[in-house]
Structure formats: structure tokens, C-alpha cells
Design an enzyme around this catalytic site. Structure first.
Site, PDB file in Angstrom:
ATOM      1  N   LYS A  53       0.808  -1.137  -0.133  1.00  0.00           N
ATOM      2  CA  LYS A  53       0.092  -0.005   0.059  1.00  0.00           C
ATOM      3  C   LYS A  53       0.966   1.159   0.158  1.00  0.00           C
ATOM      4  O   LYS A  53       0.742   2.094  -0.655  1.00  0.00           O
ATOM      5  CB  LYS A  53      -0.831  -0.093   1.368  1.00  0.00           C
ATOM      6  CG  LYS A  53      -2.073  -1.165   1.241  1.00  0.00           C
ATOM      7  CD  LYS A  53      -2.799  -1.208   2.425  1.00  0.00           C
ATOM      8  CE  LYS A  53      -3.680  -2.407   2.357  1.00  0.00           C
ATOM      9  NZ  LYS A  53      -4.569  -2.989   3.511  1.00  0.00           N
ATOM     10  N   GLN A  97      -4.467  -2.024   9.695  1.00  0.00           N
ATOM     11  CA  GLN A  97      -4.295  -3.073   9.176  1.00  0.00           C
ATOM     12  C   GLN A  97      -5.014  -4.193  10.277  1.00  0.00           C
ATOM     13  O   GLN A  97      -4.621  -4.228  11.376  1.00  0.00           O
ATOM     14  CB  GLN A  97      -2.890  -3.624   8.858  1.00  0.00           C
ATOM     15  CG  GLN A  97      -2.748  -4.642   7.883  1.00  0.00           C
ATOM     16  CD  GLN A  97      -3.400  -4.728   6.472  1.00  0.00           C
ATOM     17  OE1 GLN A  97      -3.611  -3.556   5.929  1.00  0.00           O
ATOM     18  NE2 GLN A  97      -3.954  -5.808   5.841  1.00  0.00           N
ATOM     19  N   ASP A 120     -10.818   2.523   4.448  1.00  0.00           N
ATOM     20  CA  ASP A 120     -11.271   1.173   4.188  1.00  0.00           C
ATOM     21  C   ASP A 120     -12.510   0.916   4.276  1.00  0.00           C
ATOM     22  O   ASP A 120     -12.887  -0.295   3.752  1.00  0.00           O
ATOM     23  CB  ASP A 120     -10.621   0.486   5.547  1.00  0.00           C
ATOM     24  CG  ASP A 120      -9.564  -0.293   5.282  1.00  0.00           C
ATOM     25  OD1 ASP A 120      -9.236  -0.840   4.193  1.00  0.00           O
ATOM     26  OD2 ASP A 120      -8.714  -0.543   6.338  1.00  0.00           O
TER      27      ASP A 120
HETATM   28  N1  GUN Z   1      -6.801  -7.253   6.259  1.00  0.00           N
HETATM   29  C1  GUN Z   1      -7.312  -8.006   5.242  1.00  0.00           C
HETATM   30  N2  GUN Z   1      -7.741  -6.941   4.178  1.00  0.00           N
HETATM   31  C2  GUN Z   1      -7.705  -5.631   4.845  1.00  0.00           C
HETATM   32  C3  GUN Z   1      -7.878  -4.328   4.244  1.00  0.00           C
HETATM   33  O1  GUN Z   1      -8.642  -4.147   3.374  1.00  0.00           O
HETATM   34  N3  GUN Z   1      -7.678  -3.347   5.091  1.00  0.00           N
HETATM   35  C4  GUN Z   1      -7.167  -3.538   6.511  1.00  0.00           C
HETATM   36  N4  GUN Z   1      -7.149  -2.469   7.244  1.00  0.00           N
HETATM   37  N5  GUN Z   1      -6.902  -4.602   7.040  1.00  0.00           N
HETATM   38  C5  GUN Z   1      -7.206  -5.804   6.157  1.00  0.00           C
END
Ligand code: GUN
Length: 291
Positions: A53, A97, A120
Site C-alpha cells: 500500500k 491493518q 477502508d
Molecule cells: N486485512 C485484510 N484486508 C484488509 C483491508 O482491506 N484493510 C485492512 N485494514 N486490513 C485488512
């Protein structure tokens, strides 16, 4: 042979579009979008995702901040950090995350995020607004799948879509998005899960299958009808005797399912890359919303 829903190619196209928009903002003296990512602990897969990211932010000229916290960080310490980011006007959007270490309540953390910075789309306000068809941040994976279907001009109206998996992050929002009166959308959606009976028979009725249950190679050729569109959301790391020590597998047994399909997304190179680019698209939305 099926159309390959190429997440790599599509994500590169979208990255270029974002890069141009950021360049235009720079020329016009507008704020450069800024994404922050919080990672607690050292889980291998989570570290890889967060790094990708941040790497993509840099590639498109977006500002980014990576806040890497020790696995022993307490819930109240993390809440304090979330509050600080909420107050920081320079950060337009941020993510925490998941999964978080067991001693931290994920719901408490998600609910502490300012919904206007929740790129998110995990906050109940964003999920509720999405359900109502109001402007909202839509979780990156479902948003990426919708973009993929849209750009590949996959016909969805009137189609029967079977979503396998009911997670808050993918299955549930996906089922809502595809049943809405939008394009893509207007599907008749069946959502299947671990207690579903006759899963194979239901899948055989699907024009579109979204496999998001997190079980490697679960969807086999005998579950898919001729001409179906298959979207594979799975990303499982399996131990392997190679340089990395693992291989990535999707939820679909690609080699045997692909020949039956009109279109199919591969793993890797499919939905995963769309997820990261959707997060950047959401951050572009956040900078507009918050400034
Ligand atoms: N864990 C798995 N997919 C995601 C996501 O899209 N965002 C976040 N914050 N954690 C994740």
C-alpha cells in the site's frame, strides 16, 4: 479460452489516472492526498500488504505515513493513536491493518476511526451509508471487484451472483453492492457460508461466482456452469519448497475452472491488486471530502 480479468493491467491503468490527478492538484496548488497506515505487530502477510500500500502511494505521488507499532501495544494506546490521526488535518485517510493482536478489540478500534477518514470503509457509518446507497467509502476489495466488472464490461443486470463467504470486509458488502439498482449491480444475489447446504448445486446456478471464503482451491470445475464469470478473492499463503518459502493460492482451482468460464480473475494478478488501487481511489475521495 476465458477473458482474464487482469488486475495487474487494470490497476496500472488506474494508478496512472491517479498519478495524473495528483499532478494536476500539485499544479493547481491543491493539497496532496496523504494516506496513513497503522500496523500492529509483525504478521508476515499483513506486513506485505501494508508495504505494498505504501509502495503504491509513492508510485502515484501520494504522501504516505507508515506507523508500525509493537505487538504489545495496548488497546488504549492504539485508540490514542487513532484519535491523534483523526485530529491531524494533514492526513486525509487512514487504515488500521487487520487482523489486530488478540488483546485488542477490533470493533472498538474501527468505531474510533473518523468515518470521513475511514478509507477502508469498515466503520458502521460507511457500511450503513453504502447499504442505503448514500455516498460512502466502500471497502477496498468489493470496490475493486466492482471496478473490475465495470471496466471489463461484465453484464451483471438480471444475473444470478453467488457470493461464497459472508465476511464484513468482502462477502457482505459485495452482496449488497451487486444487488443494488446500479451498474454494476441489479444481480439476484445468493450469499453462501459455512452452514450453507447444497453449496455445489447453488454454485452451478450462478452466472457470476465471487469466491471469498479463504479456503485455497475450494471452487472446483464441477461447481461451475459453462460460461460463468468467476471472481477469486482468496489469497492464501501455503508453505512451499521455494525461495520465498510459500506460494499464493486463490479460492478457485484456476486450471480446471478457467476453461469453463467466460471470464475469470487469476491469483495472484487479480483482485488483490485492485484492492490496493481502490484504497488509493478512496484516499483521492477523502482529500476532496476533507478539504
Ligand atoms: N486485512 C485484510 N484486508 C484488509 C483491508 O482491506 N484493510 C485492512 N485494514 N486490513 C485488512
Amino acid at each position: 479460452m476465458p477473458v482474464i480479468l487482469d488486475g495487474k493491467k487494470l490497476s496500472q491503468e488506474i494508478q496512472l489516472e491517479i498519478k495524473h490527478t495528483i499532478e494536476e492538484r500539485r499544479i493547481n496548488g491543491k493539497k496532496i492526498p496523504h494516506l496513513a497506515a497503522v500496523l500492529v505487530g509483525n504478521d508476515g502477510a499483513s506486513t506485505t500488504y501494508v508495504n505494498s500500500k505504501i509502495r503504491l502511494c509513492k508510485a502515484v505521488g501520494m504522501q504516505s505515513t507508515f506507523i508500525h507499532l509493537d505487538a504489545s501495544t495496548t488497546e488504549s494506546e492504539l485508540l490514542k493513536i487513532v484519535h491523534d490521526i483523526n485530529q491531524n488535518d494533514d492526513i486525509d485517510g487512514f487504515i488500521v491493518q487487520l487482523p489486530l493482536p488478540k488483546h485488542i478489540n477490533e470493533t472498538n478500534i474501527i468505531e474510533a476511526i473518523n468515518p470521513k477518514k475511514d478509507v477502508d470503509g469498515f466503520h458502521p457509518i460507511n457500511l450503513g451509508r453504502m447499504q442505503l446507497g448514500l455516498p460512502a467509502f466502500i471497502s477496498a476489495t468489493p470496490a475493486g471487484i466492482v471496478t473490475m466488472l465495470e471496466r471489463y464490461q461484465i453484464e451483471t443486470a438480471g444475473k444470478h451472483c453467488v457470493v461464497i463467504g459472508r465476511s464484513n470486509i468482502v462477502g457482505t458488502p459485495m452482496s449488497i453492492l451487486l444487488s443494488r439498482n446500479t451498474n454494476p449491480g441489479n444481480c439476484t444475489v445468493t450469499i453462501c457460508h459455512s452452514r450453507t447446504k447444497n453449496l455445489k448445486d447453488i454454485c452451478l446456478q450462478a452466472d457470476i461466482i465471487v469466491a471469498a471464503l479463504g479456503k485455497p482451491e475450494f471452487v472446483t470445475a464441477d461447481m461451475v456452469k459453462e460460461g460463468a464469470v468467476v471472481v477469486d478473492v482468496g489469497i492464501s499463503r501455503l508453505d512451499a519448497d521455494n525461495e520465498k518459502g510459500y506460494v499464493i493460492k486463490g479460492d478457485v482451482k484456476f486450471d480446471e475452472v478457467a476453461p469453463k468460464c467466460a471470464a475469470i480473475s487469476p491469483v495472484p494478478g487479480g483482485v488483490g491488486l485492485m484492492t490496493v488501487v481502490s484504497l488509493l481511489m478512496n484516499t483521492m475521495k477523502a482529500v476532496e471530502l476533507n478539504n
